[in-house]
Design a protein around this motif. Structure first.
Motif, short mmCIF file in Angstrom:
data_model
loop_
_atom_site.label_atom_id
_atom_site.label_comp_id
_atom_site.label_asym_id
_atom_site.label_seq_id
_atom_site.Cartn_x
_atom_site.Cartn_y
_atom_site.Cartn_z
N GLY A 159 -40.05 1.55 -34.11
CA GLY A 159 -38.63 1.85 -33.98
C GLY A 159 -37.86 1.61 -35.26
N LEU A 160 -38.13 0.50 -35.94
CA LEU A 160 -37.42 0.20 -37.18
C LEU A 160 -37.75 1.19 -38.28
CD1 LEU A 160 -37.46 -3.69 -37.40
CD2 LEU A 160 -35.49 -2.20 -37.16
N VAL A 161 -38.98 1.60 -38.36
CA VAL A 161 -39.36 2.57 -39.39
C VAL A 161 -38.70 3.92 -39.13
CG1 VAL A 161 -41.31 3.90 -40.30
CG2 VAL A 161 -41.50 1.43 -40.03
N LEU A 162 -38.58 4.29 -37.87
CA LEU A 162 -37.94 5.57 -37.55
C LEU A 162 -36.43 5.53 -37.80
CD1 LEU A 162 -39.85 6.64 -34.31
CD2 LEU A 162 -40.04 7.60 -36.61
N VAL A 163 -35.81 4.36 -37.67
CA VAL A 163 -34.37 4.24 -37.89
C VAL A 163 -34.03 4.27 -39.37
CG1 VAL A 163 -32.44 2.59 -37.67
CG2 VAL A 163 -33.89 3.07 -35.73
N GLN A 164 -34.89 3.78 -40.23
CA GLN A 164 -34.60 3.71 -41.67
C GLN A 164 -34.54 5.11 -42.28
OE1 GLN A 164 -37.15 1.04 -43.81
NE2 GLN A 164 -37.11 -0.48 -42.15
N HIS A 165 -33.75 5.23 -43.29
CA HIS A 165 -33.68 6.51 -44.00
C HIS A 165 -34.49 6.40 -45.28
CE1 HIS A 165 -30.39 4.16 -45.73
NE2 HIS A 165 -30.54 4.87 -46.84
N GLY A 166 -34.96 7.52 -45.74
CA GLY A 166 -35.84 7.54 -46.90
C GLY A 166 -35.08 7.40 -48.20
N LYS A 167 -35.81 7.36 -49.30
CA LYS A 167 -35.21 7.22 -50.63
C LYS A 167 -34.41 8.47 -51.02
CE LYS A 167 -37.26 3.33 -51.95
NZ LYS A 167 -36.55 2.13 -52.24
N GLY A 168 -34.80 9.62 -50.54
CA GLY A 168 -34.10 10.85 -50.88
C GLY A 168 -32.74 10.97 -50.24
N ALA A 169 -32.47 10.20 -49.20
CA ALA A 169 -31.17 10.27 -48.53
C ALA A 169 -30.06 9.72 -49.42
CB ALA A 169 -31.21 9.50 -47.22
N ASP A 170 -30.35 8.76 -50.27
CA ASP A 170 -29.35 8.20 -51.17
C ASP A 170 -28.92 9.21 -52.24
OD1 ASP A 170 -29.39 5.79 -49.83
OD2 ASP A 170 -30.92 4.91 -51.16
N MET A 171 -29.83 10.03 -52.66
CA MET A 171 -29.52 11.02 -53.70
C MET A 171 -28.53 12.06 -53.17
SD MET A 171 -30.00 11.46 -56.70
CE MET A 171 -30.95 12.02 -58.02
N GLY A 172 -28.71 12.49 -51.95
CA GLY A 172 -27.77 13.45 -51.37
C GLY A 172 -26.40 12.85 -51.16
N ALA A 173 -26.33 11.57 -50.84
CA ALA A 173 -25.04 10.91 -50.64
C ALA A 173 -24.30 10.73 -51.96
CB ALA A 173 -25.26 9.55 -49.97
N ALA A 174 -25.02 10.61 -53.05
CA ALA A 174 -24.39 10.42 -54.35
C ALA A 174 -23.63 11.67 -54.78
CB ALA A 174 -25.44 10.06 -55.39
N PHE A 175 -24.08 12.83 -54.37
CA PHE A 175 -23.42 14.08 -54.75
C PHE A 175 -22.46 14.58 -53.69
CE2 PHE A 175 -27.28 14.18 -57.39
CZ PHE A 175 -26.68 14.25 -58.63
#
Length: 122
Positions: free
Chosen positions: A21-37
């Motif tokens: 469950g915890l692994v499925l809730v976490q977002h990947g490293k690529g999600a931060d890049m999209g939020a930056a733009f």
């Protein structure tokens, strides 16, 4: 010892489900890049930076508990008394072997029914 195995196995299974469950809730490293733009909202339940820290630490703790319960299960299973053979082999070995009693008249009748047993000298 059986109750210990059941308890550790229950904890092991619950921890495994929690890790999934915890692994499925976490977002990947690529999600931060999209939020930056500016594409999409990067905030989550715990805030944009706090979620990774909390979820990562709790996943690490659960992974350590999972590893420890795996070792305990292996130890409990290896220290169980060993049995040799199967249940059927033990039942066959413990059963007394007896020859059926056959009357002498029945032996002669069986020999006269077309078999070559009557030709064998006794």
């Amino acid at each position: 010892m059986n109750w210990l195995f059941s308890l550790v196995l229950t904890v092991h299974i619950l921890v495994a489900i929690a890790i999934i469950g915890l692994v499925l809730v976490q977002h990947g490293k690529g999600a931060d890049m999209g939020a930056a733009f500016g594409s999409g909202a990067s905030g989550s339940l715990f805030g944009s930076s706090g979620s990774a820290n909390f979820l990562s630490r709790s996943t690490g703790v659960l992974a350590a508990v999972f590893f420890i319960t795996s070792l305990v299960l292996a130890y409990v299973a290896s220290s169980a008394p060993k049995t040799s053979g199967s249940v059927m082999q033990e039942a066959v070995q413990s059963a007394p072997v007896t020859q059926p009693a056959v009357a002498p008249e029945a032996q002669g009748a069986a020999a006269s029914v077309g078999s070559k047993e009557k030709d064998i000298p006794r």
